[in-house]
Design a protein around this motif. Structure first.
Motif, PDB file in Angstrom:
ATOM      1  N   ARG A  42      39.547  42.084  43.677  1.00 32.11           N
ATOM      2  CA  ARG A  42      39.102  43.378  43.485  1.00 32.11           C
ATOM      3  C   ARG A  42      40.005  44.134  42.668  1.00 32.11           C
ATOM      4  NH1 ARG A  42      35.916  46.578  46.684  1.00 32.11           N
ATOM      5  NH2 ARG A  42      36.138  48.516  46.845  1.00 32.11           N
ATOM      6  N   GLU A  44      40.770  47.632  40.925  1.00 30.77           N
ATOM      7  CA  GLU A  44      40.577  49.183  41.013  1.00 30.77           C
ATOM      8  C   GLU A  44      41.432  49.955  39.789  1.00 30.77           C
ATOM      9  OE1 GLU A  44      41.626  50.638  44.936  1.00 30.77           O
ATOM     10  OE2 GLU A  44      40.214  49.164  45.797  1.00 30.77           O
ATOM     11  N   PRO A  45      41.135  51.033  39.646  1.00 28.86           N
ATOM     12  CA  PRO A  45      42.033  51.660  38.299  1.00 28.86           C
ATOM     13  C   PRO A  45      43.460  51.591  38.695  1.00 28.86           C
ATOM     14  CG  PRO A  45      40.171  53.092  38.961  1.00 28.86           C
ATOM     15  CD  PRO A  45      40.235  52.117  40.044  1.00 28.86           C
ATOM     16  N   TYR A 142      30.198  45.296  40.978  1.00 26.47           N
ATOM     17  CA  TYR A 142      30.694  46.851  40.818  1.00 26.47           C
ATOM     18  C   TYR A 142      30.424  47.473  42.237  1.00 26.47           C
ATOM     19  CZ  TYR A 142      31.305  45.968  35.978  1.00 26.47           C
ATOM     20  OH  TYR A 142      31.383  45.615  34.716  1.00 26.47           O
ATOM     21  N   GLN A 143      31.491  47.557  43.165  1.00 29.03           N
ATOM     22  CA  GLN A 143      31.290  48.097  44.458  1.00 29.03           C
ATOM     23  C   GLN A 143      32.254  49.109  44.613  1.00 29.03           C
ATOM     24  OE1 GLN A 143      31.378  44.746  46.982  1.00 29.03           O
ATOM     25  NE2 GLN A 143      30.289  43.385  45.755  1.00 29.03           N
ATOM     26  N   ASP A 144      31.795  50.313  45.136  1.00 29.28           N
ATOM     27  CA  ASP A 144      32.572  51.442  45.576  1.00 29.28           C
ATOM     28  C   ASP A 144      33.754  51.727  44.486  1.00 29.28           C
ATOM     29  OD1 ASP A 144      31.150  51.510  47.910  1.00 29.28           O
ATOM     30  OD2 ASP A 144      32.416  50.252  48.858  1.00 29.28           O
ATOM     31  N   GLY A 145      33.144  51.749  43.187  1.00 27.81           N
ATOM     32  CA  GLY A 145      34.240  52.385  42.225  1.00 27.81           C
ATOM     33  C   GLY A 145      35.229  50.879  41.773  1.00 27.81           C
ATOM     34  N   ALA A 146      35.017  49.920  42.231  1.00 31.97           N
ATOM     35  CA  ALA A 146      35.675  48.751  41.965  1.00 31.97           C
ATOM     36  C   ALA A 146      34.970  47.610  41.395  1.00 31.97           C
ATOM     37  CB  ALA A 146      36.775  48.309  42.969  1.00 31.97           C
TER      38      ALA A 146
END
Length: 260
Positions: A42, A44-45, A142-146
């Protein structure tokens, strides 16, 4: 219409090059290289998380490594190696989804070309299938910003696409033909008149028309295949780099992402 339909199927299959194979493996482009995914990642930024089969997590964020809830101290060499590895993971992984999405876009282009060639303004059943596959890809990766990728992602996405083709594609082609038969006959009649009633000339013009549609699609498909081949090479190198990293940081052993 046979050539044009094949062009659409071919374009959609390009998106499959990024997800083809077994439930947890990829086959990229013409090189036929296979990359097996061991665990899920996963991205994320500011955070990267790997989850193994036992639902244990590796978390790397802001230079800090945590494995199964426990912090892991790194020396300078280990830190640099982990930074290089995670940077490449962030770069390469999303490209899989992008290649798949671009393949779906090519299928849309093929539909537009067929419609323009035959004066067909509505091909809703086929368009819906192409659009739904694109939505499935987006929602899978792409799920919940990740960005999420791994064994479960490929298994679910592969099953969804295969199901859509098996259940819907042939029916959609038949429906599109029925809906558009009038426009097709008008277009064919215009082409026949344009050839002066000469059936040989008419057949030649139709072959050229099919070739034009196919060539436009193949140019874009070839570009995607080149990207897929390059990505295959990148993943192979990343798998080798990961193997070296696992020998440097033993705590990462249960969190291997790739093997080839």
């Amino acid at each position: 219409m046979k050539t044009s339909t094949l062009a659409i199927i071919s374009a959609l299959s390009i998106s499959g090059t990024a997800i083809a194979g077994d439930a947890n493996s990829l086959s990229f482009g013409s090189e036929q290289c296979n990359i097996e995914f061991k665990n899920d990642v996963r991205i994320e930024p500011q955070r990267l998380q790997i989850t193994n089969a036992n639902n244990q997590h590796l978390v790397y964020s802001s230079g800090l490594l945590e494995v199964d809830g426990q912090p892991v101290e790194l020396n300078a060499e280990q830190q640099q190696a982990l930074d290089d590895y995670t940077d490449k993971v962030r770069t390469y992984m999303p490209e899989v989804a992008q290649i798949a999405l671009d393949g779906v876009k090519i299928a849309g282009v093929a539909l537009e070309e067929v419609g323009a060639a035959f004066g067909i303004s509505h091909n809703e059943a086929l368009s819906d299938i192409v659009e739904n596959i694109g939505v499935n890809i987006e929602q899978t990766f792409y799920q919940d910003g990740a960005f999420v990728m791994g064994k479960q992602s490929f298994e679910q996405l592969g099953n969804d696409i295969e199901s859509q083709f098996d259940e819907d594609f042939e029916q959609a082609v038949e429906q599109a033909m029925v809906q558009s038969i009038g426009s097709i006959f008008i277009a064919l009649g215009s082409e026949l008149l344009g050839s002066g009633g000469d059936m040989d000339e008419f057949e030649l013009r139709m072959e050229r028309l099919g070739e034009q549609v196919e060539q436009r699609v193949e140019v874009q498909a070839s570009q995607i295949e080149q990207r897929a081949d390059a990505l295959c090479h990148s993943f192979s190198e990343l798998a080798q780099q990961e193997a070296q990293l696992l020998s440097m940081i033993l705590e990462l052993k249960e969190y291997q992402l790739l093997s080839n």
